[in-house]
Design a protein around this motif. Structure first.
Motif, PDB file in Angstrom:
ATOM      1  N   GLY A   1       0.750  -1.007  -0.474  1.00 49.69           N
ATOM      2  CA  GLY A   1       0.004   0.258   0.012  1.00 49.69           C
ATOM      3  C   GLY A   1       0.972   1.373  -0.229  1.00 49.69           C
TER       4      GLY A   1
ATOM      5  N   TYR B   1     -11.948   9.627   3.312  1.00 46.44           N
ATOM      6  CA  TYR B   1     -11.426   8.623   1.835  1.00 46.44           C
ATOM      7  C   TYR B   1     -11.079   9.914   0.634  1.00 46.44           C
ATOM      8  CZ  TYR B   1     -14.486   5.389   4.341  1.00 46.44           C
ATOM      9  OH  TYR B   1     -14.811   4.039   4.360  1.00 46.44           O
TER      10      TYR B   1
ATOM     11  N   PRO C   1      -6.364   0.410  -1.451  1.00 48.07           N
ATOM     12  CA  PRO C   1      -7.039   0.902  -2.975  1.00 48.07           C
ATOM     13  C   PRO C   1      -8.263   1.162  -2.021  1.00 48.07           C
ATOM     14  CG  PRO C   1      -5.625  -0.139  -4.064  1.00 48.07           C
ATOM     15  CD  PRO C   1      -5.134   0.150  -2.667  1.00 48.07           C
ATOM     16  N   ASP C   2      -9.432   1.399  -3.055  1.00 46.96           N
ATOM     17  CA  ASP C   2     -11.155   1.148  -2.219  1.00 46.96           C
ATOM     18  C   ASP C   2     -11.491   0.505  -3.261  1.00 46.96           C
ATOM     19  OD1 ASP C   2     -12.967   1.227  -1.134  1.00 46.96           O
ATOM     20  OD2 ASP C   2     -13.769   3.225  -1.052  1.00 46.96           O
ATOM     21  N   THR C   3     -11.529  -1.084  -2.619  1.00 50.10           N
ATOM     22  CA  THR C   3     -12.032  -2.269  -3.879  1.00 50.10           C
ATOM     23  C   THR C   3     -12.761  -3.519  -3.068  1.00 50.10           C
ATOM     24  OG1 THR C   3     -10.682  -3.944  -2.267  1.00 50.10           O
ATOM     25  CG2 THR C   3      -9.592  -2.047  -4.652  1.00 50.10           C
TER      26      THR C   3
ATOM     27  N   ARG D   1      -7.737   6.388  -9.302  1.00 50.66           N
ATOM     28  CA  ARG D   1      -8.082   5.078  -8.608  1.00 50.66           C
ATOM     29  C   ARG D   1      -8.800   5.899  -6.703  1.00 50.66           C
ATOM     30  NH1 ARG D   1      -9.026  -0.028  -7.706  1.00 50.66           N
ATOM     31  NH2 ARG D   1      -8.016  -0.551  -9.633  1.00 50.66           N
ATOM     32  N   GLN D   2      -9.877   5.312  -6.036  1.00 53.10           N
ATOM     33  CA  GLN D   2     -10.228   5.627  -5.156  1.00 53.10           C
ATOM     34  C   GLN D   2      -9.618   4.838  -3.895  1.00 53.10           C
ATOM     35  OE1 GLN D   2     -14.171   4.658  -5.272  1.00 53.10           O
ATOM     36  NE2 GLN D   2     -15.221   6.687  -5.431  1.00 53.10           N
ATOM     37  N   VAL D   3      -9.487   5.521  -2.821  1.00 52.99           N
ATOM     38  CA  VAL D   3      -8.774   5.302  -1.994  1.00 52.99           C
ATOM     39  C   VAL D   3      -9.089   5.556  -0.317  1.00 52.99           C
ATOM     40  CG1 VAL D   3      -6.540   5.455  -2.932  1.00 52.99           C
ATOM     41  CG2 VAL D   3      -6.971   7.241  -1.469  1.00 52.99           C
TER      42      VAL D   3
ATOM     43  N   ARG E   1      -9.178  -7.187  -2.801  1.00 58.44           N
ATOM     44  CA  ARG E   1      -7.578  -6.355  -2.857  1.00 58.44           C
ATOM     45  C   ARG E   1      -6.819  -7.602  -1.331  1.00 58.44           C
ATOM     46  NH1 ARG E   1      -8.851  -3.174   0.812  1.00 58.44           N
ATOM     47  NH2 ARG E   1      -7.969  -3.840   2.752  1.00 58.44           N
TER      48      ARG E   1
ATOM     49  N   THR F   1      -0.898   1.324 -11.611  1.00 60.21           N
ATOM     50  CA  THR F   1      -2.539   0.713 -11.176  1.00 60.21           C
ATOM     51  C   THR F   1      -3.092   1.611  -9.953  1.00 60.21           C
ATOM     52  OG1 THR F   1      -1.413  -0.621  -8.868  1.00 60.21           O
ATOM     53  CG2 THR F   1      -2.468  -1.323 -10.984  1.00 60.21           C
ATOM     54  N   TYR F   2      -2.748   2.715  -9.826  1.00 58.70           N
ATOM     55  CA  TYR F   2      -3.414   4.320  -8.528  1.00 58.70           C
ATOM     56  C   TYR F   2      -3.931   5.153  -9.057  1.00 58.70           C
ATOM     57  CZ  TYR F   2      -1.364   1.081  -4.351  1.00 58.70           C
ATOM     58  OH  TYR F   2      -1.051  -0.177  -3.698  1.00 58.70           O
TER      59      TYR F   2
ATOM     60  N   PRO G   1      -5.187  -4.253  -7.809  1.00 54.83           N
ATOM     61  CA  PRO G   1      -5.706  -3.996  -6.632  1.00 54.83           C
ATOM     62  C   PRO G   1      -6.592  -4.903  -6.338  1.00 54.83           C
ATOM     63  CG  PRO G   1      -5.150  -1.816  -8.088  1.00 54.83           C
ATOM     64  CD  PRO G   1      -4.672  -3.415  -8.810  1.00 54.83           C
TER      65      PRO G   1
END
Length: 338
Positions: free
Chosen positions: A67, A107, A151-153, A95-97, A166, A91-92, A313
């Motif tokens: 992370g 967030y 990441p917010d997955t 992206r929402q985290v 994730r 991949t970042y 992610p």
């Protein structure tokens, strides 16, 4: 499969160095099934069965995930970060985290714009995270330097018993060793079993070394994920043919004791569990390496879970492989006499 326990593990934030939440979940789950639970200064957690037995089998899986960590907060309120572990930078952006803070989760979004993707050496130094703050003073009301970010997955079930989340690497391993301990106890296991949820594998590997040095195990079973060859970009010539749903993976490696691989194969055959083999020319590049070199040397075997898209992610595993790993390790523990 104990989906509540697994989902609790996978929903937690456990960036390397911030594993407390996972360890709290494991403690709560295992307190009724074990004789003793130990937790050290670095948050390594060890759940123990039959501590009076001179045979000490260490089960090891790492609780940490890759992370980001907040390294700086700019005057405009944007967050700058460094990596914790082997992230894939591309991949970042966009992206929402989720950010774990002392006051709960915050967030944000990793800023993205078209020219950013033209960077030849894209890395965390290019990342700016927007949490909606007006300026630095405002941002400090919500976050602090050192807060971890992931990441917010989502956790999703897929077709044919597969599932995605994730950082299955390696919270799925922690799940497996704890469930294997429960099952081994039901099977009448008499050996001392030390189920270690270790910290820092993705960064320093100190957790496994510390834990093994304190347990002084007779042998170790290390559980981690391994690459499959049934997805794009993987070459079976490098480490063998490994597929999702094909069962637990044993490693042909110079650091693995061949006799333990044979015993695992025997247990698998007697229990009707399919197993696969992978190849490694040197170290295993898991916590097993640190455990092997601890104390006066610890003989070990590596049992891996096939995984697609490692360190992305959204990783993908198969429920059949998870169940196979749990049953195989439980049977081994129940039958092992030292």
């Amino acid at each position: 499969m104990n989906e509540k326990f697994l989902n609790n593990l996978l929903n937690s934030i456990s960036v390397s160095g911030y594993e407390e939440q996972v360890q709290d979940i494991v403690t709560e789950e295992m307190k009724e099934y074990t004789d003793e639970i130990r937790r050290d200064e670095m948050q390594n957690l060890t759940c123990i069965l039959n501590p009076e037995n001179d045979v000490r089998i260490m089960l090891s899986a790492h609780a940490d995930e890759i992370g980001l960590m907040i390294s700086n907060i700019r005057e405009d309120g944007r967050l700058q970060v460094i990596d914790r572990g082997g992230i894939v930078p591309a991949t970042y952006p966009g992206r929402q985290v989720r950010i774990k803070t002392k006051n709960g989760e915050v967030y944000g979004v990793v800023e993205a714009y078209r020219d950013l993707f033209k960077e030849k050496n894209l890395g965390t130094k290019h990342f700016l995270i927007d949490i909606g703050a007006k300026d630095r003073e405002d941002a400090l009301k919500y976050v602090s330097l050192g807060d971890p970010i992931v990441p917010d997955t989502q956790i999703r079930k897929m077709a044919n018993g597969k599932f995605t989340a994730r950082a299955l690497d390696d919270r799925i391993g922690v799940f497996i060793i704890m469930e294997a301990m429960k099952r081994a106890k039901e099977l009448g296991c008499k050996a001392g079993v030390y189920g270690a949820s270790t910290t820092g594998e993705e960064t320093t590997k100190t957790g496994a070394y510390w834990t093994s040095s304190r347990i002084k195990p007779t042998m170790a079973i290390v559980v981690d994920v391994t690459y499959t060859s049934d997805c794009s970009g993987m070459d079976p010539a490098e480490s063998g043919t490994v597929v999702l749903g094909g069962g637990p993976v044993l490693c042909n490696s110079p650091i693995v004791v061949k006799a333990f691989n044979d015993e695992m194969e025997k247990c698998a055959k007697e229990s009707g569990i399919p197993v696969q083999r992978e190849a490694a020319s040197r170290l295993s590049y898991t916590d097993g390496d640190k455990i092997h070199f601890s104390n006066q040397g610890v003989p070990m075997v590596l049992v891996s879970i096939p995984l697609r898209y490692m360190h992305m992610p959204a990783e993908v595993a198969d429920e059949k492989d998870v169940e196979g790993c749990i049953e195989l390790i439980a049977q081994f523990l129940a039958k092992y006499n030292g």
